[in-house]
Design an enzyme around this catalytic site. Structure first.
Site, short mmCIF file in Angstrom:
data_model
loop_
_atom_site.label_atom_id
_atom_site.label_comp_id
_atom_site.label_asym_id
_atom_site.label_seq_id
_atom_site.Cartn_x
_atom_site.Cartn_y
_atom_site.Cartn_z
N HIS A 641 12.34 -30.61 -60.41
CA HIS A 641 11.60 -29.93 -60.45
C HIS A 641 10.21 -30.20 -61.20
O HIS A 641 9.06 -28.94 -60.89
CB HIS A 641 12.02 -28.72 -61.01
CG HIS A 641 11.87 -28.95 -63.16
ND1 HIS A 641 12.79 -29.84 -64.00
CD2 HIS A 641 10.85 -29.11 -63.84
CE1 HIS A 641 12.71 -29.58 -65.32
NE2 HIS A 641 11.43 -29.21 -65.95
N ASP A 697 18.52 -31.34 -59.99
CA ASP A 697 17.64 -31.66 -59.98
C ASP A 697 16.81 -33.07 -60.97
O ASP A 697 17.42 -33.76 -61.54
CB ASP A 697 17.50 -30.97 -61.98
CG ASP A 697 15.38 -31.08 -61.89
OD1 ASP A 697 15.09 -31.41 -60.91
OD2 ASP A 697 15.24 -30.38 -63.25
N GLY A 789 7.99 -30.11 -71.17
CA GLY A 789 6.95 -31.17 -71.22
C GLY A 789 8.02 -32.86 -71.86
O GLY A 789 7.64 -33.78 -71.03
N SER A 791 10.98 -32.80 -69.82
CA SER A 791 11.39 -32.87 -68.65
C SER A 791 11.47 -34.38 -67.47
O SER A 791 10.36 -34.61 -67.23
CB SER A 791 11.44 -31.58 -67.30
OG SER A 791 11.26 -30.71 -67.93
N GLY A 792 12.45 -34.82 -67.42
CA GLY A 792 12.49 -35.65 -66.24
C GLY A 792 12.67 -37.22 -67.13
O GLY A 792 12.76 -37.95 -66.25
C1 4AZ Z 1 10.98 -27.30 -69.71
O1 4AZ Z 1 10.51 -26.77 -69.70
C2 4AZ Z 1 11.68 -27.71 -70.87
N1 4AZ Z 1 15.58 -26.91 -73.62
C3 4AZ Z 1 13.30 -28.80 -70.89
C4 4AZ Z 1 14.09 -29.23 -71.88
C5 4AZ Z 1 14.75 -27.43 -72.54
C6 4AZ Z 1 13.84 -26.18 -71.95
C7 4AZ Z 1 12.52 -26.06 -70.99
C8 4AZ Z 1 15.50 -27.45 -72.38
O2 4AZ Z 1 10.33 -28.61 -69.63
#
Ligand code: 4AZ
Length: 841
Positions: A641, A697, A789, A791-792
């Site tokens: 994503h 993902d 932030g 993520s990944g």
């Molecule tokens: C995001 O937006 C995100 N609480 C990543 C992880 C989580 C929520 C949002 C987990 O990248």
């Protein structure tokens, strides 16, 4: 009753066995009898002689070993204070006439004290003054003795007594006070004398003076060596010593390489501030403060290992012995001197808190480290904090102490040896009638959110939020703790209650265990070398591997054979007949050069080098956008994503991305030597990624050129499809993402310890949004989570083989850290084949 009169007793009164034997021999042939008697007499004489010879020999041996054997060589070190001589700078220079003059007098005092004691005098070999320091003049010395082994204890006792006897003597025009002496390592004492690896350093005001282990950083320090650094500051100052790099041999109990810091100029055990071994990440605050203007650092190494050593620096700071304060505001913070550096020894600080009006006061200790390995945490005889006659010491999680008045006195005391990082505390005033406005008041005085009351978790720390609760319809009651826990915790294979009451009356009948595939099996079939479950569960934790039919729960060897053992990969045991479970290529990963488990000082900043596979992905417009994990020298794994085109930005274009590896602080990404920057050559997101459900993902990125592994850059292990990360296992999520929902990103890499949550439970909480390619981790009670932030980035699992595995990839969640909304991660085991097919790893 009368005894019969015995007039004649034919048997001799003797009870000597030999005579008895003679008497009972049949007297048939008198000649023969006489011969035999002579023979026997000769035997007796022989035995007596032999016994005499043996006793003489034994006596000689005892005499030899006790009186004539090699005497024991003993070295004592200590200090004494000369109170009637003012300190002059020349005393620091051992070649000065002033040094020579005073040392002759001090030596005379010592020798005369030794001679006056018959248990010491005859054994003195030498007595040398090694240094002087301010106060008024503290004299450090080394005394050598040669003593017969049988007199060693007497010498030790006499030396102990001498401390008391010589306290406050006046001799040779010297007034002597505070005389101490302790046995020391003779080899260390020799180092002091032969100057081979002995350094004398005096700090210059306002300048950091550096010193290192010999050869640092180009060569490892030498085995079997003894080194010492005598550090001095100007009069009226203290020394602040900081180890900037510390990479020594891993700690071994009671042996191995050790660096010791003394609050003295001689190696006296009772003045040890710290003993250090192993490696510390640079972010660990290895800072120590002396009580006077001297310090001694020693290095003792064993005969094995090659390690870089240390780089240390020291400065001088004005000596201030007063600490503590009068605190009169409604709230404030206070801490031990020099926090988070180690507090100085021999200190007493008093904080007298007086809050305004009719308010009451409470203190919350946010960090508390007053640990001395040998000290009892119940009585706190060494370093402690005292409030209302109650002592606190050791290493404690945050706690609150409240007072029933507007005043509280906090006393901190450190003794002469072993210091720690101390405490950091805040104090608050509160209305006695309403100590926690709009919150629940724990018995300890702590305030917690009302929603945390009766939620099945001990949020207060003293369980007061979970006592006297009425369980809701969605809860059940644990038997021992009486906590109300969510009903979906029942029968999930995890002992949530602690007493197992949530796991009784579950689907598997009594004396049956549950397979991972949901089947039940009789408990006696566990480890019977037969795969009763059909998925190997019942044979997977039995220590050995059994070849079985291949399922998703079994490990597949390269030969195609499948084995039952749980997580057999890289566990150091060759389980596959072809040894493919221990292949070097798959096992040289997940290593952390800075393996020391450090304390988190000040929030949840990660330590430098703690997560060496963590990557920060930047775009020119957004800066840090996503995290990723290094899995080989050229491949990163991240979340699909992150690479979906959006709002005019082509995130799917590899050329817009820059990867930062070995990064800790976003602000220093272009300045730090440990950071490596790479462009992305290739980027591929999973074709099955669904941007509505976030299924599949995952993406991989190829760096434009390989990176070299360092202490700060290492690949994480990719788990096999069959790898099990059990529910409730503690696991780490890291990243520079937002620190609160909707908040801004972190500058320093953050870490959070969370737990794997049962898939079924999580799916209930997230209203059926989970797919088999997702796992949940976090806390049902909320509070700790990944966020935008992150993520990944990696969900890192430290496995029993010591290696770290990529259990998940930060993917999504309903907000961040919300109650009943754990974070969702891409399940890497479900993506193992995709990774292999696309990256060849
Ligand atoms: C995001 O937006 C995100 N609480 C990543 C992880 C989580 C929520 C949002 C987990 O990248």
């Amino acid at each position: 009753m009368k005894e019969p009169d015995i007039k004649y007793n034919p048997r001799p009164q003797s009870f000597n066995g030999i005579e008895e034997m003679v008497e009972f021999l049949p007297a048939t042939d008198t000649k023969k009898m006489e011969k035999m008697t002579i023979k026997r007499k000769l035997v007796i004489v022989g035995i007596v002689c032999a016994a005499a010879v043996i006793s003489v020999a034994v006596g000689l041996l005892v005499w030899h070993f006790a009186y004539r054997s090699a005497p024991v060589y003993k070295v004592y070190t200590g200090s004494l204070t000369v109170t009637n001589v003012p300190f002059v700078e020349a005393f620091e220079d051992p070649t000065s006439p002033q040094f020579a003059d005073l040392s002759v007098k001090v030596t005379e005092v010592l020798l005369s004290a030794y001679r006056s004691d018959p248990a010491i005098g005859p054994h003195v070999v030498s007595c040398n003054v090694t240094a002087f320091s301010e106060g008024s003049v503290i004299s450090y010395y080394l005394s050598e003795f040669r003593v017969p082994a049988y007199k060693e204890v007497a010498l030790d006792n006499a030396m102990n007594e001498l401390k008391v006897k010589t306290a406050k003597v006046r001799q040779f025009s010297l007034a002597v006070d505070t005389f101490v002496a302790y046995p020391t390592d003779p080899q260390m004492a020799r180092t002091f004398q032969d100057n081979k690896c002995s350094y004398f350093l005096h700090s210059s005001p306002g300048v950091e003076t550096q010193f290192t282990t010999p050869g640092f950083p180009n060569f490892p320090y030498r085995p079997n060596s003894r080194c010492q650094w005598a550090l001095r500051a100007d009069a009226g100052h203290m020394i602040l010593l900081h180890f900037k790099t510390f990479k020594m041999e891993a700690c071994k109990p009671n042996k191995g390489d050790v660096v010791t810091v003394y609050d003295s100029l001689t190696a006296m055990e009772p003045r040890v501030l710290v003993k250090l071994c192993g490696s510390y990440p640079p972010s660990y605050n290895l800072t120590f403060v002396s009580s006077q203007n001297v310090m001694l650092v020693t290095l003792v190494t064993d005969n094995v290992g090659k390690h870089p050593g240390f780089l240390a620096e020291f400065t001088q700071i004005p000596r201030e012995t007063l600490c503590g304060a009068q605190l009169k505001d409604a709230s404030g913070v206070f801490s031990t001197p020099f926090y988070p550096a180690h507090y100085p020894p021999n200190r007493e600080c008093i904080w007298d808190i007086q809050v305004p009006g009719n308010q009451h006061v409470k203190v919350r200790f946010l960090m508390f480290y007053l640990l001395e390995a040998s000290a009892l945490v119940t009585s706190c005889p060494k370093d402690y904090v005292e409030i209302n006659n109650q002592r606190y010491c050791g290493e404690r999680t945050p706690f609150v102490v409240s007072s029933n008045s507007s005043r509280m006195i906090i006393r901190f005391r450190s003794d002469q040896s072993y210091t720690d990082t101390g405490f950091m505390a805040e104090y608050l005033s509160y209305e006695p009638q309403n100590p926690c406005p709009d919150q629940f008041t724990c018995k300890s005085g702590r305030c917690i959110d009302l929603v945390r009351k009766c939620d099945g978790w001990n949020d207060c720390g003293d369980s007061s939020d979970e006592s006297s609760c009425t369980c809701s319809t969605q809860q059940f009651r644990c038997k021992t703790s009486q906590f109300c826990k969510p009903k979906f915790f029942m029968c999930d294979g995890v002992n949530d209650c602690g007493d197992g009451t949530d796991e009784v009356d579950c689907k598997c009948p009594d004396k049956y265990l549950k397979c991972r595939n949901g089947k039940c099996f009789p408990q006696e079939q566990k480890c019977d070398r037969t795969d009763n479950c059909g998925d190997g569960t019942d044979e997977s934790e039995c220590g050995d591997a059994l070849v079985t039919t291949c399922t998703e729960n079994t490990f597949k060897c390269d030969s195609g054979e499948c084995i039952t053992k749980l997580n057999p990969q890289c566990d150091g045991v060759k389980d596959c007949a072809d040894m493919s479970d221990e292949k070097e290529a798959a096992c040289s990963c997940g290593k952390r050069p800075y393996s020391r488990k450090t304390r988190i000082v000040g929030g949840v900043n990660a330590d430098i080098g703690e997560w060496p596979w963590q990557v920060s992905l930047h775009t020119p417009k957004e800066g840090h956008t996503c995290g990723a994990s290094l899995v080989s020298s050229t491949i990163l794994v991240s979340a699909a994503h992150c690479f979906q085109d959006a709002s005019g930005v082509r995130f799917s274009d590899p050329s817009i991305w820059t990867a930062y590896l070995g990064l800790h602080d976003q602000a220093s990404r272009t300045k730090s030597d440990s950071v490596v920057q790479r462009k992305i050559k290739k980027l591929l997101a999973h074709r099955g990624f669904n941007d509505y459900t976030y299924d599949n993902d995952i993406a991989y990125l190829e760096l434009d050129s390989p990176v070299t592994y360092t202490d700060f850059i290492q690949p994480i292990c990719i788990p096999d499809t069959s790898h099990v990360f059990p529910v409730s296992k503690s696991i780490w999520v890291t990243g520079w993402g937002a620190q609160t929902e909707g908040g801004t990103g972190a500058q320093i890499l953050q870490k959070a310890e969370i737990r794997i949550i049962n898939q079924t439970e999580c799916n209930v909480l997230l209203e059926g949004q989970l797919t088999p390619r997702m796992i949940c981790a976090g806390y049902v009670s909320g509070g700790i989570d990944a966020c935008q932030g992150d993520s990944g980035g990696p969900l890192s699992s430290v496995e029993s083989n010591g290696k770290v595995y990529l259990a998940g990839i930060v993917s999504w969640g309903e907000g961040c850290a919300r109650r009943n909304k754990p974070g969702v991660y891409t399940k890497v085991t479900a993506m193992r084949d995709w990774i292999r097919q696309n990256t060849g790893l």
